[in-house]
Motif scaffolding. Sequence first.
Motif: not given
Length: 431
Positions: A323-343
């Motif tokens: 979960x912590x790493x997701x933020x770093x990856x999303x900075x490069x790839x753009x935020x996965x829109x499914x993240x909001x549902x997951x959170x």
Amino acid sequence: MSKESLSITDNRTGKSYEIDIKDGAIRAMDIRQIAIDEDDFGLLSYDPSLGNTATVTSSVSFIDGDKGILEYRGYPIEQLAEKGTFLETAYLLVHGELPNKDQLENWETDITHRTMVLENVKKFMEGFRYDAHPMGMLVSTVGALSTFYPEAKNVQDESVRLEQTIRAIGKVGTIAAWAYRHTLGYPYIYPDNDLSYSGNLLNMLFRMVEDKYIPNPVIERAMDVLFILHADHEQNASANTMRAIGSSLADPYSALAGAIGSLYGPLHGGANEAVIRMLEEIESVDNIPKFIENVKSGADGVRLMGFGHRVYKNYDPRARLVKEMADKVFEVTGRNPLLDIALELERIALEDEYFIERKLYPNVDFYSGLIYQAMGFPVEIFPVLFAIPRTVGWMAQWSEAFGDREQRIVRPRQLYVGERQRDYVSMKDRS
Ligand code: CMC
């Protein structure tokens, strides 16, 4: 009387027995002596799905499920994920100690030089249909390696075991990447020895027409960390399959194929794929309460995928790191829109009595799929990405079993509850 023992009275006979306790366990064979009379086979323990039975002694990885701790050879997963690399972790799991500088360099060279596969393996893979699931391709092709390396069946030879371990770790990434390229109809890309293990994997997965593939360092590191987190997880279904097949002294590629098959299911390594399908089906945050109600009612067997674990009754430490790493990856790839549902799903589930009572927390698969999807992978490849690093743990555990003189061919007992001693009925007399 020794305190490290258990006194048992068999109320059927009135006889008492004293059973030794060692390392917090009794030996199942020690209860066999408990019998009604000489003709009685003796007491068995019944443990469907091995929920309370240790089948091995192991020093590869350790989980404290109540505290949410995972260690490889005693090193906390958090430290390895923060400071280590995947191949360094692989060395640790296989050899038992962290490598020194020379050992690591040799290990990296050895693995890198095993990433190439024979051209016949490529031809074998080309035979799959265009829509073959990459996990099915991985199972079959890894199994087929046993025909290319017949010496691998000399499993009692420690040097042969190490050679197959290096070979398996080297080649599984290439086969996995080619399975992915096959589903896209793209040409297979050969390994690039200048790159790191994860960088080369990205090269074989994503390279198009460029002369030299240069991996994005954030994505490369993220893959490496995900691989560290997935490298071993003690006696789960697939490790148990690996050991069970290995116990008949079959070659390791046949055992690996079985382990990958076991990982494939949605209750195990296929869960990362199932999580994304679930999030897509939920579609929007507004639909979460209805989905949670469905899960709680058990309607249609719906489960909150990526939640719950047989051993963890606390937050899976790997899930926290992912979960912590997701933020770093999303900075490069753009935020996965499914993240909001997951959170939001996580927030609601962690406050809901149903999940609290059953101690259901996010496991490693809850967030890993979101990262893989943001990196551009289709869901079918997710379990394959799990199998690549887990090959390290499977091989380490498979080899460990040969040093344990108590290990024999795995042969569980059953409680037979069917009919007995019936006479054959001819067709005309059957109702
Ligand atoms: N959603 C809803 N309810 C659940 C879930 C879930 N994900 N997991 C367990 N439960 C309930 C289950 O219905 C049962 O309730 P009750 O006592 O009322 O019958 C209770 O919790 C105990 O469940 P169980 O099935 O006996 O637990 P288990 O130890 O056999 O199963 C599990 C472990 C991982 C298979 C299960 O939690 C599950 O199906 N999770 C979803 C799939 C998943 O995320 N798998 C990945 C596991 S982590 C990666 C890996 O190592 O493979």
